[in-house]
Scaffold this active site. Structure first.
Site, PDB file in Angstrom:
ATOM      1  N   LYS A 158       1.140  -1.179  -0.400  1.00 34.09           N
ATOM      2  CA  LYS A 158      -0.350   0.327  -0.034  1.00 34.09           C
ATOM      3  C   LYS A 158       1.081   1.386  -0.293  1.00 34.09           C
ATOM      4  O   LYS A 158       2.054   1.580   0.743  1.00 34.09           O
ATOM      5  CB  LYS A 158      -0.818  -0.277   0.975  1.00 34.09           C
ATOM      6  CG  LYS A 158      -1.879   1.186   1.688  1.00 34.09           C
ATOM      7  CD  LYS A 158      -2.566   1.249   2.551  1.00 34.09           C
ATOM      8  CE  LYS A 158      -3.964   2.021   2.339  1.00 34.09           C
ATOM      9  NZ  LYS A 158      -4.201   2.451   4.292  1.00 34.09           N
ATOM     10  N   TRP A 159       0.843   1.928  -1.211  1.00 30.94           N
ATOM     11  CA  TRP A 159       2.199   3.318  -1.428  1.00 30.94           C
ATOM     12  C   TRP A 159       0.706   3.914  -0.534  1.00 30.94           C
ATOM     13  O   TRP A 159       0.221   4.879  -1.556  1.00 30.94           O
ATOM     14  CB  TRP A 159       2.380   3.469  -2.155  1.00 30.94           C
ATOM     15  CG  TRP A 159       3.934   4.036  -2.514  1.00 30.94           C
ATOM     16  CD1 TRP A 159       3.455   5.677  -3.120  1.00 30.94           C
ATOM     17  CD2 TRP A 159       5.044   3.974  -3.441  1.00 30.94           C
ATOM     18  NE1 TRP A 159       3.910   6.204  -2.952  1.00 30.94           N
ATOM     19  CE2 TRP A 159       4.878   6.036  -3.798  1.00 30.94           C
ATOM     20  CE3 TRP A 159       5.743   3.289  -3.638  1.00 30.94           C
ATOM     21  CZ2 TRP A 159       6.452   5.851  -4.259  1.00 30.94           C
ATOM     22  CZ3 TRP A 159       6.738   2.989  -4.055  1.00 30.94           C
ATOM     23  CH2 TRP A 159       6.592   4.671  -4.430  1.00 30.94           C
ATOM     24  N   ASP A 160       1.372   5.088   0.361  1.00 38.93           N
ATOM     25  CA  ASP A 160       0.733   6.014   0.997  1.00 38.93           C
ATOM     26  C   ASP A 160       1.572   7.334   0.274  1.00 38.93           C
ATOM     27  O   ASP A 160       2.390   7.523   0.505  1.00 38.93           O
ATOM     28  CB  ASP A 160       0.354   5.735   2.240  1.00 38.93           C
ATOM     29  CG  ASP A 160      -1.056   6.486   2.630  1.00 38.93           C
ATOM     30  OD1 ASP A 160      -1.329   7.951   1.855  1.00 38.93           O
ATOM     31  OD2 ASP A 160      -1.683   6.197   3.851  1.00 38.93           O
ATOM     32  N   CYS A 180      -3.027   4.329  -2.851  1.00 37.06           N
ATOM     33  CA  CYS A 180      -3.720   5.791  -1.462  1.00 37.06           C
ATOM     34  C   CYS A 180      -2.451   6.844  -1.353  1.00 37.06           C
ATOM     35  O   CYS A 180      -1.773   6.378  -1.622  1.00 37.06           O
ATOM     36  CB  CYS A 180      -3.580   4.606   0.203  1.00 37.06           C
ATOM     37  SG  CYS A 180      -4.397   5.618   1.146  1.00 37.06           S
ATOM     38  N   ASP A 223     -10.739   7.549   2.732  1.00 38.22           N
ATOM     39  CA  ASP A 223     -10.492   7.037   4.270  1.00 38.22           C
ATOM     40  C   ASP A 223     -12.464   7.160   4.827  1.00 38.22           C
ATOM     41  O   ASP A 223     -12.134   6.481   5.718  1.00 38.22           O
ATOM     42  CB  ASP A 223     -10.214   8.030   4.807  1.00 38.22           C
ATOM     43  CG  ASP A 223      -8.558   8.083   4.978  1.00 38.22           C
ATOM     44  OD1 ASP A 223      -7.998   6.482   3.782  1.00 38.22           O
ATOM     45  OD2 ASP A 223      -7.949   8.465   4.656  1.00 38.22           O
TER      46      ASP A 223
END
Ligand code: DGJ
Length: 842
Positions: A599-601, A649, A671
């Site tokens: 998950k790359w935020d 993300c 979110d």
């Protein structure tokens, strides 16, 4: 009839035999005419070939604007004819005859009017491959422009000349949108608006008479701001994928600059991608101040524009308006996580408000994670041409982004993706989704795993025992992947809250155990895949990284940096920062081969666009170069770790576009996971992005009934963000049933066609249907108590075997014949939902 004739070569000694063919003998279906149809041996209105009181037997009668090309083999000798306006026009009509050889004009008549005597023309064809006969309207419209090519013939020595489809007319479109670009008599590229109307420039440039918003504006190395592009070549190539790649090369003869327009059409899905490549041979850098990916000229009575705006927790909020006179802009200016306030796309409905099932609808979205600009311009009425036209310019936002392009370097814009439908927004989206699954995103051909994310259940506070406990529950529930979120790293400044640790990607042993791989193995031993969260573009000032490299961040010199979520952005225009970001993720994946999901935020945007990586005169490259570097890092990571699936993300939907999805298998829409709000968010995004790409997780936000939350999340890639250790036995049973349902329907939901049946934006009941081959799934939601009424089931007509899979009893099961007028559903209570599984009866 082909005659042999005896000739003396002008420059060659001796006699030779050459042949000749009359233009009237060629296939005239390749000759265009602005009115009527070209005629052999008579004028365009069917009267004799009479010009200037003389009558002729042989020739072609046509009407401006007219063009025909003839293929030659290099051994043709000469073209000759008499030209003039046919007597049927009386003294009216005014035209110009032109002869092009291999695209270069070799002869042009003066303006010829009705009544004037015919003029002779003779053009040498030695070595030529193509002859083009052109008649233009002399700039005053085509009324009575009856033009005759009299006794027109080609003398040749080799293969017989043949007329060919117009090589200066290229269809770059798709069945639903026959987008035709034409080189006009002045070699300018214009868009054919249908019915032979050649209209405005296909890619307007500034400084050559175009006074509306340009697609391209250049300050040349001379200081001149005039750019006048003419066609150099036009070609199309059919690809093995069924797509067609067209390239139109344009150049300016005064200021040496070349602009290539690229169109990649996917006729099967009615999608066209367009992008532009710019380069030049000027002595020093040119300044690009406008650089659209695409320019589209539209003609309709009214235009309704739908945009998808928002902010954190309110992403993809749909808003429709009718466009008036003037300019409307939808854009982003925040550079990184650029889509936080607006999704980079829109839907235009022509001649009426947006409708799911009818009307001409155009969806547009820019494949670019950075700043974008969609500009819609309508002219003041009453100015003649173009009263009803809408000019759309789409591409990277020029705001604060003047670009100095060095000689020999190439500037390639992102792709603008267009989806065209003449049956409403439903079909527009389905086509775009199909295209996306096949060409526009990674892993579009297989459904995603059911996963458990720990964020909402632990936030930063967890230890290894807690994580392993969650893995145990996830495995028991039949889930397939465990995703460890924020909080696992930070040696010097442990990431126990959002104030520190970002940048120090070293696991915290107390929270994780000895290393990431060791924890990942706990998951794989339980039959779960292991995923990990990372936000490698960011740094907290309280981090070892910042202490070592305070100059690595984006900010303005000599000013207090502005923080957002206590963090700063690493300046990806710097090579050392690019290396750091790539190597951080590369090393993490290489050292922990059990990680198969990331998950790359990205949790902030740019507020002070200052770079230490860029020279003073190129600070304005920041937004562009940052995002180019990001895409390059993603591309390299995807190549090196092709087994890893990625969720993109950005504090929710701050980064949702098709360049990102070329790396990402899914995006985190928001979110906001309260299912009542999520219904609207998912509905909005679905106009431009497929359910296959949407990560929908069940959480306890809003404290809605668990089954309702599950049913909402089932409409995409399914997962949970919930503390399974705190759930009652009854709720765990619901979770298990949800997982089972997701697995049984995911192929239909994620790989099938979406039908948006009833909107959550307009009523308390909403519904979706998914169709794949002989299987379908229908989902119905009631956010408040609703009375019974019919549900129109467009797309699902025919006989089906229906099974109620989940939720409120809709009283439908067994063999049912569905019609588009629908099925009457019973009343539903507030926050109830139902999922039906259907199988077509053959
Ligand atoms: C923002 C994301 O949207 C959340 O899902 C979560 O990953 C947090 N960041 C973690 O900091």
């Amino acid at each position: 009839m082909t005659k042999l004739w005896l000739c003396v070569w002008a420059l060659l000694p001796g006699l030779c035999l050459a042949k000749e063919v009359g233009i009237h003998e060629l296939d005239l279906s390749h000759m265009s005419a602005g009115w009527g149809k070209p005629q052999a041996n008579q004028g365009v209105v069917g009267r004799p070939l009479r010009v200037g009181r003389k009558e002729f037997q042989l020739g072609v009668g046509t009407h401006a604007s007219s063009r025909m090309s003839v293929a030659l083999d290099g051994r043709a000798v000469q073209y000759s004819a008499l030209v003039g306006v046919n007597e049927s026009a009386g003294t009216r009509g005014s035209v110009r005859f032109r002869v092009w050889v291999d695209g270069v004009e070799k002869w042009r008549s003066p303006i010829m009017r009705g009544g004037q005597a015919a003029l002779p023309v003779s053009v040498d064809l030695a070595g030529a491959k193509q002859l083009t006969l052109v008649v233009d309207d002399a700039g005053d419209g085509i009324t009575f422009d009856h033009a005759d090519w009299i006794e027109a013939r080609v003398k040749y020595d080799g293969a017989k000349p043949m007329s060919i489809p117009d090589p200066y007319r290229l269809s770059v479109g798709v069945p639903n949108w026959p987008w035709v670009l034409v080189m006009d008599e002045n070699r300018r590229l214009v868009q054919d608006m249908g019915a032979g109307v050649l209209a405005d420039p296909a890619y307007p440039t500034s400084g050559n008479g175009w006074i509306l918003e340009p697609a391209l504006r250049v300050v040349h190395s001379t200081g001149s701001t005039g750019t006048d592009l003419r066609v150099k070549s036009m070609r199309s190539t059919e690809l093995s994928t069924g797509q067609r790649h067209s390239v139109i090369e344009l150049e300016d003869s005064i200021e040496p600059i070349q602009v290539d327009l690229h169109f990649l059409a996917t006729p099967e899905h009615n999608v066209v991608e367009q992008w532009t490549e710019i380069r030049h041979r000027q002595p020093s850098a040119v300044r690009l101040t406008h650089f659209a990916s695409s320019a589209l000229n539209l003609e309709a009575k009214t235009y309704h524009l739908t945009q998808f705006h928002g902010d954190w927790g309110r992403e993809a909020t749909m808003a429709e308006e009718q466009l008036g006179i003037g300019i409307k802009v939808i854009d982003a200016k925040v550079g990184v996580r650029a889509h936080q306030f607006r999704t980079p796309g829109f839907v235009l409905s022509l001649d009426g408000a947006l409708d799911e099932q009818k009307g001409r609808v155009i969806g547009g979205t820019l494949a670019w994670p950075g700043n974008f600009q969609f500009l819609f311009e309508r002219q003041t009425p009453g100015e003649g041409r173009g009263d009803e036209r809408l000019y759309v310019r789409a591409g990277m936002n020029p705001f604060g982004s003047d670009y100095l392009l060095d000689p020999g370097k190439s500037f390639v814009t992102p792709r603008m993706v267009w989806s065209f439908s003449d049956k409403g927004s439903g079909e527009m989206s389905r086509q775009l989704h199909r295209w996306a699954r096949r060409f526009g995103m990674r892993g579009g051909d297989r459904p995603g795993p059911v996963l458990l994310n720990n964020w909402e259940s632990t936030y930063f506070t967890f230890d290894r025992a807690k994580l392993v406990g969650l893995m145990d529950r996830a495995a028991e529930m039949g889930m397939e992947c465990f995703l460890l979120d924020d909080g696992w790293f930070g040696a010097t400044y442990p990431r126990d809250n959002d104030q520190q640790g970002l940048g120090d990607w070293v696991p915290i042993p107390e929270k994780m155990g000895p290393d990431v791989e060791n924890l990942a193995k706990e998951a794989t031993q339980r039959g779960l895949r292991f995923g990990i969260w990372i936000e490698p573009e960011m740094v907290n000032p309280r981090s070892a990284l910042f202490e070592k490299h305070p100059d690595w961040v984006i900010t303005h010199p000599n000013r207090e940096p502005l923080f957002h979520r206590n963090q700063l952005i690493l300046d990806l225009t710097r090579q050392d920062v690019q290396n750091f970001v790539f190597e951080t993720v590369d090393r993490l994946l290489a050292n922990s081969p059990s990680i198969t999901f990331v998950k790359w935020d990205c949790n902030r945007f740019v507020m002070q666009p200052g770079s230490t990586g860029l020279p003073w005169d190129r600070q304005s490259h920041l937004f562009i170069e940052y995002n180019r570097a990001l895409l390059d890092i993603w591309r390299r990571l995807a190549e090196r770790h092709s087994h890893v699936e990625w969720m993109i993300c950005s504090g929710g939907g701050g980064r949702v576009d098709y360049a990102t999805l070329a790396l990402g298998h899914e995006f985190w829409p928001s979110d906001m996971t309260d299912p009542v709000n999520r219904l609207r968010i998912q509905w909005g995004y679905s106009h431009l992005f497929p359910p296959k790409a949407m990560a929908n997780h069940v959480t306890r936000w809003g404290n809605r009934p668990l089954d309702f939350a599950i049913d909402v999340a089932l409409a995409g890639r399914f997962g949970f963000d919930i503390d399974l250790e705190k759930l009652s036995g009854e709720d765990l049973a619901k979770v298990r049933a949800g997982v089972e349902a997701a697995k049984s329907i995911r192929e239909v939901v994620q790989l099938g066609d979406l039908y948006r049946l009833e909107s959550p934006l307009t009523g308390a009941r909403s519904a979706l249907a998914f169709l794949r081959g002989d299987r379908a799934v229908v989902m119905v939601y009631a956010t408040e108590a609703v009375d019974g009424r019919a549900l129109a089931l467009a797309g699902l007509e025919g006989e089906w075997k229906v099974r109620q899979l989940r939720g409120a009893d809709l009283g439908i099961s067994g063999r049912v014949v569905l019609a588009s007028e629908g099925l009457v559903l019973p009343a539903m209570g507030a926050l109830t939902s139902a999922v039906l599984e259907l199988e077509r009866v053959r």
